[in-house]
Design an enzyme around this catalytic site. Sequence first.
Site, PDB file in Angstrom:
ATOM      1  N   TYR A  23       0.863  -1.184   0.000  1.00 49.51           N
ATOM      2  CA  TYR A  23       0.000   0.000   0.000  1.00 49.51           C
ATOM      3  C   TYR A  23       0.899   1.233   0.000  1.00 49.51           C
ATOM      4  CZ  TYR A  23      -4.653   1.847  -0.131  1.00 49.51           C
ATOM      5  OH  TYR A  23      -5.796   2.436  -0.560  1.00 49.51           O
ATOM      6  N   HIS A  28       7.217   5.527   1.229  1.00 45.94           N
ATOM      7  CA  HIS A  28       7.919   4.335   0.727  1.00 45.94           C
ATOM      8  C   HIS A  28       8.756   4.691  -0.499  1.00 45.94           C
ATOM      9  CE1 HIS A  28       4.254   2.241   2.518  1.00 45.94           C
ATOM     10  NE2 HIS A  28       5.267   1.647   3.127  1.00 45.94           N
ATOM     11  N   LYS A 140      10.096   7.264  10.391  1.00 46.42           N
ATOM     12  CA  LYS A 140       8.726   7.294  10.920  1.00 46.42           C
ATOM     13  C   LYS A 140       8.556   6.209  12.000  1.00 46.42           C
ATOM     14  CE  LYS A 140       4.077   7.222  10.695  1.00 46.42           C
ATOM     15  NZ  LYS A 140       3.804   5.817  10.528  1.00 46.42           N
ATOM     16  N   ASP A 141       9.104   4.997  11.718  1.00 48.56           N
ATOM     17  CA  ASP A 141       9.093   3.922  12.712  1.00 48.56           C
ATOM     18  C   ASP A 141      10.445   3.943  13.418  1.00 48.56           C
ATOM     19  OD1 ASP A 141       6.484   2.519  12.129  1.00 48.56           O
ATOM     20  OD2 ASP A 141       7.388   2.507  10.144  1.00 48.56           O
ATOM     21  N   GLN A 144      11.626   0.842  15.315  1.00 47.71           N
ATOM     22  CA  GLN A 144      11.920  -0.240  14.363  1.00 47.71           C
ATOM     23  C   GLN A 144      13.279  -0.005  13.699  1.00 47.71           C
ATOM     24  OE1 GLN A 144       9.046  -2.123  11.495  1.00 47.71           O
ATOM     25  NE2 GLN A 144       9.965  -0.715  10.059  1.00 47.71           N
ATOM     26  N   VAL A 167       8.434  11.417   5.619  1.00 51.13           N
ATOM     27  CA  VAL A 167       7.784  12.219   4.571  1.00 51.13           C
ATOM     28  C   VAL A 167       6.378  12.568   5.079  1.00 51.13           C
ATOM     29  CG1 VAL A 167       6.979  12.260   2.180  1.00 51.13           C
ATOM     30  CG2 VAL A 167       9.102  11.080   2.767  1.00 51.13           C
ATOM     31  N   SER A 176       1.568   7.376   6.084  1.00 55.81           N
ATOM     32  CA  SER A 176       1.447   6.012   6.595  1.00 55.81           C
ATOM     33  C   SER A 176       0.343   5.317   5.813  1.00 55.81           C
ATOM     34  CB  SER A 176       1.056   6.063   8.079  1.00 55.81           C
ATOM     35  OG  SER A 176       0.535   4.816   8.494  1.00 55.81           O
ATOM     36  N   SER A 177       0.529   4.025   5.570  1.00 60.95           N
ATOM     37  CA  SER A 177      -0.524   3.270   4.873  1.00 60.95           C
ATOM     38  C   SER A 177      -1.808   3.298   5.691  1.00 60.95           C
ATOM     39  CB  SER A 177      -0.091   1.820   4.663  1.00 60.95           C
ATOM     40  OG  SER A 177       1.145   1.787   4.007  1.00 60.95           O
TER      41      SER A 177
HETATM   42  O1  PAF Z   1       7.705  -1.090   8.448  1.00 59.17           O
HETATM   43  C1  PAF Z   1       7.104  -2.038   7.893  1.00 59.17           C
HETATM   44  O2  PAF Z   1       6.372  -1.858   6.944  1.00 59.17           O
HETATM   45  C2  PAF Z   1       7.303  -3.447   8.434  1.00 59.17           C
HETATM   46  O3  PAF Z   1       7.423  -3.448   9.823  1.00 59.17           O
HETATM   47  C3  PAF Z   1       8.474  -4.201   7.781  1.00 59.17           C
HETATM   48  C4  PAF Z   1       9.802  -3.541   8.097  1.00 59.17           C
HETATM   49  C5  PAF Z   1       8.269  -4.260   6.287  1.00 59.17           C
HETATM   50  C6  PAF Z   1       8.528  -5.634   8.309  1.00 59.17           C
HETATM   51  O4  PAF Z   1       7.365  -6.329   8.026  1.00 59.17           O
END
Ligand code: PAF
Length: 275
Positions: A23, A28, A140-141, A144, A167, A176-177
């Site tokens: 998405y 992205h 953004k994450d 992560q 962004v 964000s999706s």
């Molecule tokens: O950030 C994401 O979209 C997900 O956590 C990832 C890194 C693709 C892992 O599934």
Amino acid sequence: MQRTADGFRREGKRIGIVPTMGYLHEGHLSLLRIAGQHANIVVTTIFVNPLQFAPHEDFSRYPRDIERDTQLAETAGTDILFIPENNEMYSRDHTTYIVPERIADVLEGKVRPGHFRGVATVVAKLFNITKPHVAVFGQKDAQQALLMQRMVSDLNFDVEVIVAPIVREPDGLAMSSRNVYLHPEERAQSVVLSQSLQLAEKRIASGERNSGNIIAAMTNLISSKPLAIIDYISIANPHTLQELEEISIGAAVLISLAVRFGSTRLIDNTIVNVH
Ligand code: PAF
């Protein structure tokens, strides 16, 4: 994919991976373009990873549009699109997981137990399948991205991790999706996330050093939007994610937050360098 990755490596090509759950949006696509600056072959993976969703979360309704994603990914410079099926990624007797600890147990990890076990496991698998030299994740994450840097270093993956800037939509909402879930009124009020981060930045710039005071001001602003429910607001060390009571001059701080609008949970953050 295995043979292709090995082939590219033998030819001396540099492989860059952008793992996504699809998405795709401009956020992205910016990661893909950055990957293109650091690699000859850009691999985009699209996989809505069931392992990182808790049973009550939005796995089944997570937005999907493979046709549109394919077009966007190609236009933004993807050379190889990897879209595995669940059973290709996880066999019925899948047994081995990567469980990040410490910095994985706070913020998102506290609210979403098991989430980063799912992320780390799938990303490790994607790394092994695509054999990248470089991987791009979005700021953004923030947690992560930090965990991916830790995983690569702790487990000796030979992958360079690049963290790309957030962004934003013209009104400041981080892309964000999940934004697609927002009803019009929620969407209008969601601008308060980035506004509250700007408010924190201003307070710090004007000399405020007490995190409690900054968080109180952010809470007040966000609570002025009737549909917003705060999960957390955090002011922490950007490397250890340890909460900071006082902000010291010369340091950087990560200000992050999660806010719910109905059943949609949004996250956002900023890193502030304190002068
Ligand atoms: O950030 C994401 O979209 C997900 O956590 C990832 C890194 C693709 C892992 O599934």
